[in-house]
Design a protein around this motif. Structure first.
Motif, PDB file in Angstrom:
ATOM      1  N   LEU A  58      -9.451 -38.804  -9.979  1.00  0.00           N
ATOM      2  CA  LEU A  58     -10.799 -38.773  -9.417  1.00  0.00           C
ATOM      3  C   LEU A  58     -11.719 -37.921 -10.273  1.00  0.00           C
ATOM      4  N   THR A  59     -12.840 -38.481 -10.668  1.00  0.00           N
ATOM      5  CA  THR A  59     -13.903 -37.736 -11.319  1.00  0.00           C
ATOM      6  C   THR A  59     -15.222 -38.289 -10.797  1.00  0.00           C
ATOM      7  N   ALA A  60     -16.306 -37.600 -11.095  1.00  0.00           N
ATOM      8  CA  ALA A  60     -17.612 -38.027 -10.593  1.00  0.00           C
ATOM      9  C   ALA A  60     -18.228 -39.083 -11.512  1.00  0.00           C
ATOM     10  N   GLU A  61     -19.086 -39.915 -10.962  1.00  0.00           N
ATOM     11  CA  GLU A  61     -19.836 -40.853 -11.798  1.00  0.00           C
ATOM     12  C   GLU A  61     -20.647 -40.100 -12.837  1.00  0.00           C
ATOM     13  N   ARG A  62     -21.273 -39.007 -12.414  1.00  0.00           N
ATOM     14  CA  ARG A  62     -21.990 -38.109 -13.313  1.00  0.00           C
ATOM     15  C   ARG A  62     -21.851 -36.689 -12.775  1.00  0.00           C
ATOM     16  N   GLY A  63     -21.586 -35.725 -13.657  1.00  0.00           N
ATOM     17  CA  GLY A  63     -21.580 -34.340 -13.223  1.00  0.00           C
ATOM     18  C   GLY A  63     -20.259 -33.639 -13.474  1.00  0.00           C
ATOM     19  N   TRP A  64     -20.257 -32.370 -13.104  1.00  0.00           N
ATOM     20  CA  TRP A  64     -19.115 -31.474 -13.290  1.00  0.00           C
ATOM     21  C   TRP A  64     -18.255 -31.457 -12.035  1.00  0.00           C
ATOM     22  N   VAL A  65     -16.933 -31.562 -12.217  1.00  0.00           N
ATOM     23  CA  VAL A  65     -15.972 -31.499 -11.115  1.00  0.00           C
ATOM     24  C   VAL A  65     -14.994 -30.362 -11.383  1.00  0.00           C
ATOM     25  N   ASN A  66     -14.769 -29.497 -10.372  1.00  0.00           N
ATOM     26  CA  ASN A  66     -13.635 -28.595 -10.490  1.00  0.00           C
ATOM     27  C   ASN A  66     -12.797 -28.620  -9.217  1.00  0.00           C
ATOM     28  N   ASP A  67     -12.667 -27.545  -8.462  1.00  0.00           N
ATOM     29  CA  ASP A  67     -11.639 -27.440  -7.424  1.00  0.00           C
ATOM     30  C   ASP A  67     -11.624 -28.618  -6.443  1.00  0.00           C
ATOM     31  N   PRO A  68     -10.442 -29.222  -6.186  1.00  0.00           N
ATOM     32  CA  PRO A  68     -10.322 -30.136  -5.047  1.00  0.00           C
ATOM     33  C   PRO A  68     -10.430 -29.331  -3.760  1.00  0.00           C
ATOM     34  N   LEU A  69     -10.975 -29.955  -2.732  1.00  0.00           N
ATOM     35  CA  LEU A  69     -11.232 -29.260  -1.471  1.00  0.00           C
ATOM     36  C   LEU A  69     -10.817 -30.142  -0.307  1.00  0.00           C
ATOM     37  N   ALA A  70     -10.020 -29.600   0.581  1.00  0.00           N
ATOM     38  CA  ALA A  70      -9.746 -30.179   1.899  1.00  0.00           C
ATOM     39  C   ALA A  70      -9.320 -31.645   1.866  1.00  0.00           C
ATOM     40  N   PRO A  71      -8.267 -32.011   1.097  1.00  0.00           N
ATOM     41  CA  PRO A  71      -7.753 -33.380   1.233  1.00  0.00           C
ATOM     42  C   PRO A  71      -7.314 -33.604   2.682  1.00  0.00           C
ATOM     43  N   THR A  72      -7.718 -34.720   3.264  1.00  0.00           N
ATOM     44  CA  THR A  72      -7.502 -34.929   4.697  1.00  0.00           C
ATOM     45  C   THR A  72      -7.212 -36.395   4.994  1.00  0.00           C
ATOM     46  N   TRP A  73      -6.155 -36.650   5.745  1.00  0.00           N
ATOM     47  CA  TRP A  73      -5.885 -37.967   6.314  1.00  0.00           C
ATOM     48  C   TRP A  73      -6.495 -37.988   7.700  1.00  0.00           C
ATOM     49  N   ASP A  74      -7.443 -38.888   7.937  1.00  0.00           N
ATOM     50  CA  ASP A  74      -8.152 -38.882   9.224  1.00  0.00           C
ATOM     51  C   ASP A  74      -7.573 -39.867  10.228  1.00  0.00           C
ATOM     52  N   GLY A  75      -6.434 -40.487   9.898  1.00  0.00           N
ATOM     53  CA  GLY A  75      -5.810 -41.482  10.767  1.00  0.00           C
ATOM     54  C   GLY A  75      -5.983 -42.887  10.264  1.00  0.00           C
ATOM     55  N   SER A  76      -6.943 -43.093   9.340  1.00  0.00           N
ATOM     56  CA  SER A  76      -7.153 -44.430   8.791  1.00  0.00           C
ATOM     57  C   SER A  76      -7.376 -44.412   7.282  1.00  0.00           C
ATOM     58  N   ARG A  77      -7.873 -43.310   6.732  1.00  0.00           N
ATOM     59  CA  ARG A  77      -8.056 -43.209   5.286  1.00  0.00           C
ATOM     60  C   ARG A  77      -8.074 -41.741   4.886  1.00  0.00           C
ATOM     61  N   TYR A  78      -7.969 -41.518   3.572  1.00  0.00           N
ATOM     62  CA  TYR A  78      -7.976 -40.160   3.033  1.00  0.00           C
ATOM     63  C   TYR A  78      -9.386 -39.772   2.585  1.00  0.00           C
TER      64      TYR A  78
END
Length: 400
Positions: free
Chosen positions: A3-23
């Motif tokens: 996973l990266t952004a279409e445009r911009g800077w990405v660093n720390d992943p935050l709060a990966p969550t399964w909501d019952g139907s998708r992540y």
């Protein structure tokens, strides 16, 4: 797949969550920049399969008293969802404050609320950030990473009955940067995570020291939430690729981590930084063991069909090394030497103490991840990389 952004800077992943139907996966984000800046946002992406991600609108942005919206975590409560994040003042970036934002759904919009925790006084705190909140019997527990006098890494802890009223309960764990046996853990623990694996809690931290990011370390924690007493430290990652993992529980109820994958830069596309593929956590005695998530390994197939992401699992590196090529030139070598798995990517050479079997090698364009039973190494190559069909020492299985 990374996973990266279409445009911009990405660093720390935050709060990966399964909501019952998708992540859902949030991430530190600076729009339209290939450089980190104080004014970080929370980006947001979703996935049905943990393999392919779709970027959504920004979840949280600076403003309303925040010069920067830095790392934190997310919990579900009866009214919906609550993010706890580091609210940053540009005049003193090292000493953040913990603030919350609410939404009835993970898709937002998010409404900012109160500051609920600030730097503890009288301890000589020189850095304070990255709240991690988890449910406990009768309420909630919060950990925040800090540094004491630029020399001691620690986590402070708070408790709450309702996610709104928080009581400071002291330092849950600390370790001086002078302590190096068996693993050095820096002078600040960034992004502390308390993860339950096989019925045992483990503290996972990212080692920061003197302005530099180092590796990820972990240790089993005691049952008392106010005195974690981590012991038997281990180094989960080596090299300059992985950092700042965020923990999650997947759809099968199993624990995992997603890492920031440093070093990816594309100035032409105005894009920098990526996140690792998801990893599953297991245990071997008191040590954590990383594996590529089954969502990744079970998707691998023999047909390439135009893919440039692939998985290889050498049977035993002590018998033969693994070599992967791009344009006919060897770009990635994974070998075994005197009890260590050695990873060579371009000019970079890293190693981890690990068995010669059980190694997983993942490539995805310029992103490489090598996962062993003793730790993991990641690296990003400069520029685009098109992997050759064949490798030495194991066959590629291609990922859709």
């Amino acid at each position: 797949m990374h996973l990266t952004a279409e445009r911009g800077w990405v660093n720390d992943p935050l709060a990966p969550t399964w909501d019952g139907s998708r992540y859902h996966l949030f991430f530190q984000y600076v729009p339209d920049s290939t450089q980190w800046r104080t004014g970080c946002h929370w980006g947001h992406a979703v996935s049905d399969d943990l393999l392919h991600w779709r970027e959504l609108d920004v979840a949280l942005a600076p403003g309303d008293g925040d010069d920067g919206v830095w790392s934190g975590s997310l919990v579900r409560h009866p009214g919906g969802w609550r993010i706890f994040y580091t609210s940053v003042d540009a005049a003193d970036q090292q000493l953040g404050r913990v603030r919350w934002a609410d939404s009835p759904t993970l898709d937002g919009p998010w409404t900012k609320g109160e500051v609920v925790a600030e730097t503890p006084r009288g301890l000589g705190v020189t850095a304070f950030r990255d709240p991690f909140v988890v449910a406990e019997p009768g309420g909630w527990r919060m950990l925040v990473g800090l540094s004491l006098d630029h020399a001691v890494a620690a986590v402070a802890t708070w408790s709450s009955p309702d996610l709104s009223r928080w009581t400071y309960e002291g330092l849950a764990a600390s370790r001086p940067s002078s302590q190096v046996d068996p693993v050095w853990t820096g002078s600040l623990w960034e992004c502390p995570q308390l993860v339950e694996v096989g019925g045992r809690r483990h503290l996972v931290v990212s080692a920061w020291h003197d302005g530099l990011l180092h590796h990820v370390a972990a240790a089993p924690a005691g049952p008392d939430p106010t005195v974690l007493a981590p012991a038997q430290w281990q180094q989960l990652t080596a090299g300059s690729g992985y950092y700042a993992p965020a923990s999650f529980v997947d759809a099968e109820g199993e624990p995992g981590l997603v890492f920031w994958l440093r070093g990816l830069h594309d100035d032409e596309a105005v894009r920098a930084g990526a996140l690792s593929v998801p990893h599953r956590l297991g245990r071997n005695g008191d040590r954590l063991v990383l594996r590529l998530h089954p969502a990744v390994t079970t998707a691998a197939r023999s047909r390439r069909d135009g893919s440039n992401a692939a998985l290889a699992e050498p049977s035993d590196l002590a018998v033969a090394p693994f070599r992967a090529r791009a344009g006919g030139a060897t770009v990635l070598t994974v070998s075994y030497d005197d009890g260590r798995v050695v990873v060579e990517v371009g000019e970079t050479r890293e190693s981890v103490e690990a068995p010669s079997a059980g190694v997983q090698v993942l490539v995805d364009g310029p992103c490489t991840e090598v996962v062993t039973l003793g730790g993991a190494v990641a690296h990003t190559l400069p520029g685009p990389t098109w992997w050759d069909d064949d490798a030495d020492g194991a066959s590629w299985r291609w990922l859709p």
